[in-house]
Design an enzyme around this catalytic site. Structure first.
Site, PDB file in Angstrom:
ATOM      1  N   LEU A 194       0.810  -1.223   0.000  1.00 14.28           N
ATOM      2  CA  LEU A 194       0.000   0.000   0.000  1.00 14.28           C
ATOM      3  C   LEU A 194       0.839   1.267   0.000  1.00 14.28           C
ATOM      4  O   LEU A 194       0.356   2.329  -0.386  1.00 14.28           O
ATOM      5  CB  LEU A 194      -0.947   0.017   1.207  1.00 14.28           C
ATOM      6  N   GLU A 198      -7.318 -13.954   6.049  1.00 11.04           N
ATOM      7  CA  GLU A 198      -8.684 -14.353   6.417  1.00 11.04           C
ATOM      8  C   GLU A 198      -9.719 -13.273   6.144  1.00 11.04           C
ATOM      9  O   GLU A 198     -10.916 -13.524   6.207  1.00 11.04           O
ATOM     10  CB  GLU A 198      -8.721 -14.703   7.908  1.00 11.04           C
ATOM     11  N   HIS A 251      -8.938  -7.569   3.813  1.00  4.06           N
ATOM     12  CA  HIS A 251      -7.779  -6.676   3.679  1.00  4.06           C
ATOM     13  C   HIS A 251      -6.945  -7.018   2.449  1.00  4.06           C
ATOM     14  O   HIS A 251      -6.359  -6.134   1.830  1.00  4.06           O
ATOM     15  CB  HIS A 251      -6.913  -6.749   4.934  1.00  4.06           C
TER      16      HIS A 251
HETATM   17  N1  LIG Z   1      -0.995  -8.123   4.095  1.00  3.56           N
HETATM   18  C1  LIG Z   1      -0.030  -7.525   3.318  1.00  3.56           C
HETATM   19  C2  LIG Z   1       0.304  -6.199   3.438  1.00  3.56           C
HETATM   20  N2  LIG Z   1      -0.340  -5.429   4.354  1.00  3.56           N
HETATM   21  C3  LIG Z   1       0.218  -4.151   4.800  1.00  3.56           C
HETATM   22  C4  LIG Z   1      -0.157  -2.984   3.897  1.00  3.56           C
HETATM   23  O1  LIG Z   1       0.523  -3.057   2.631  1.00  3.56           O
HETATM   24  C5  LIG Z   1       0.240  -1.669   4.570  1.00  3.56           C
HETATM   25  O2  LIG Z   1       1.634  -1.683   4.793  1.00  3.56           O
HETATM   26  C6  LIG Z   1      -0.473  -1.495   5.905  1.00  3.56           C
HETATM   27  O3  LIG Z   1      -1.886  -1.603   5.681  1.00  3.56           O
HETATM   28  C7  LIG Z   1      -0.152  -0.146   6.561  1.00  3.56           C
HETATM   29  O4  LIG Z   1      -0.514   0.886   5.677  1.00  3.56           O
HETATM   30  N3  LIG Z   1       1.254  -5.656   2.646  1.00  3.56           N
HETATM   31  C8  LIG Z   1       1.909  -6.415   1.709  1.00  3.56           C
HETATM   32  O5  LIG Z   1       2.771  -5.898   0.982  1.00  3.56           O
HETATM   33  N4  LIG Z   1       1.593  -7.733   1.568  1.00  3.56           N
HETATM   34  C9  LIG Z   1       0.635  -8.318   2.346  1.00  3.56           C
HETATM   35  O6  LIG Z   1       0.368  -9.547   2.194  1.00  3.56           O
HETATM   36  C1  LIG Z   2      -3.167  -9.235   2.580  1.00  2.28           C
HETATM   37  C2  LIG Z   2      -3.147  -8.968   4.018  1.00  2.28           C
HETATM   38  O1  LIG Z   2      -3.317  -7.829   4.463  1.00  2.28           O
HETATM   39  C3  LIG Z   2      -3.139 -10.137   4.940  1.00  2.28           C
HETATM   40  O2  LIG Z   2      -1.822 -10.375   5.393  1.00  2.28           O
HETATM   41  C4  LIG Z   2      -4.017  -9.833   6.117  1.00  2.28           C
HETATM   42  O3  LIG Z   2      -4.321 -11.070   6.709  1.00  2.28           O
HETATM   43  P1  LIG Z   2      -5.742 -11.206   7.441  1.00  2.28           P
HETATM   44  O4  LIG Z   2      -6.795 -10.916   6.365  1.00  2.28           O
HETATM   45  O5  LIG Z   2      -5.807 -12.643   7.914  1.00  2.28           O
HETATM   46  O6  LIG Z   2      -5.770 -10.198   8.560  1.00  2.28           O
END
Ligand SMILES: Nc1c(NC[C@H](O)[C@H](O)[C@H](O)CO)[nH]c(=O)[nH]c1=O
Ligand SMILES: CC(=O)[C@@H](O)COP(=O)(O)O
Length: 148
Positions: free
Chosen positions: A45, A78, A81
């Site tokens: 993000l 899960e 997000h």
């Molecule tokens: N779940 C994953 C994330 N989540 C974090 C977000 O990208 C971001 O850093 C957070 O929401 C704070 O703003 N990021 C990934 O690159 N890959 C994932 O699987």
């Molecule tokens: C893609 C994501 O943000 C993931 O890691 C979050 O996992 P969850 O949906 O089980 O909280």
């Protein structure tokens, strides 16, 4: 044209996947004779924001980049997000590409499992990091041709 200079923006949410994506991207840019810098953000993000920072910096007389490579890995968990991170990071990169006329290759993996990510990040397998770098180089050349 002088050797293109690119900015690789990598999200290190999964270090081992990020390492593989970066290896592939570096190899592709080295092969092409391009130069590049690497910056790291926490997650996918944050990639569009980092590109935006670089564009602001260039507008203010700072370093300029001919193109950008976005590297990251989003693995479904899960909750909803995954959809937010996967869709919004891609959408923001697309918006920057169109609205700012920048050359960018998107190497953000959006996968269901770590195994899928391992296969797609490995330089010797699907090498999505290298593909993203090659895409950025192609778009740089096209932008040069079309006068972007
Ligand atoms: N779940 C994953 C994330 N989540 C974090 C977000 O990208 C971001 O850093 C957070 O929401 C704070 O703003 N990021 C990934 O690159 N890959 C994932 O699987
Ligand atoms: C893609 C994501 O943000 C993931 O890691 C979050 O996992 P969850 O949906 O089980 O909280």
């Amino acid at each position: 044209m002088a050797a293109p200079h690119l900015l690789i923006v990598e999200a290190r949410f999964y270090d081992h996947i990020a390492d593989a994506l970066l290896e592939g991207a570096r190899a592709a840019l080295d092969e092409a004779g391009a130069t590049y810098e690497v910056v790291t953000v926490p997650g996918a993000l944050e990639i569009p924001g980092a590109i935006g920072f670089a564009l602001i910096g260039a507008d203010e007389g700072g370093k300029e980049y001919d193109g950008f490579v976005a590297l990251g890995c989003v693995i479904r968990g899960e909750t909803y997000h995954f959809d937010i991170v996967a869709n919004e990071s891609c959408r923001a990169i697309m918006d920057l590409s169109v609205n700012e006329g920048i050359a960018v290759g998107n190497g953000i993996l959006t996968v269901e499992t770590e195994e899928q990510a391992l296969v797609r990040s490995a330089k010797g397998e699907k090498n999505k990091g290298g593909s993203a770098a090659e895409t950025a180089l192609t778009m740089i050349a096209l932008r040069e041709r079309l006068g972007g």
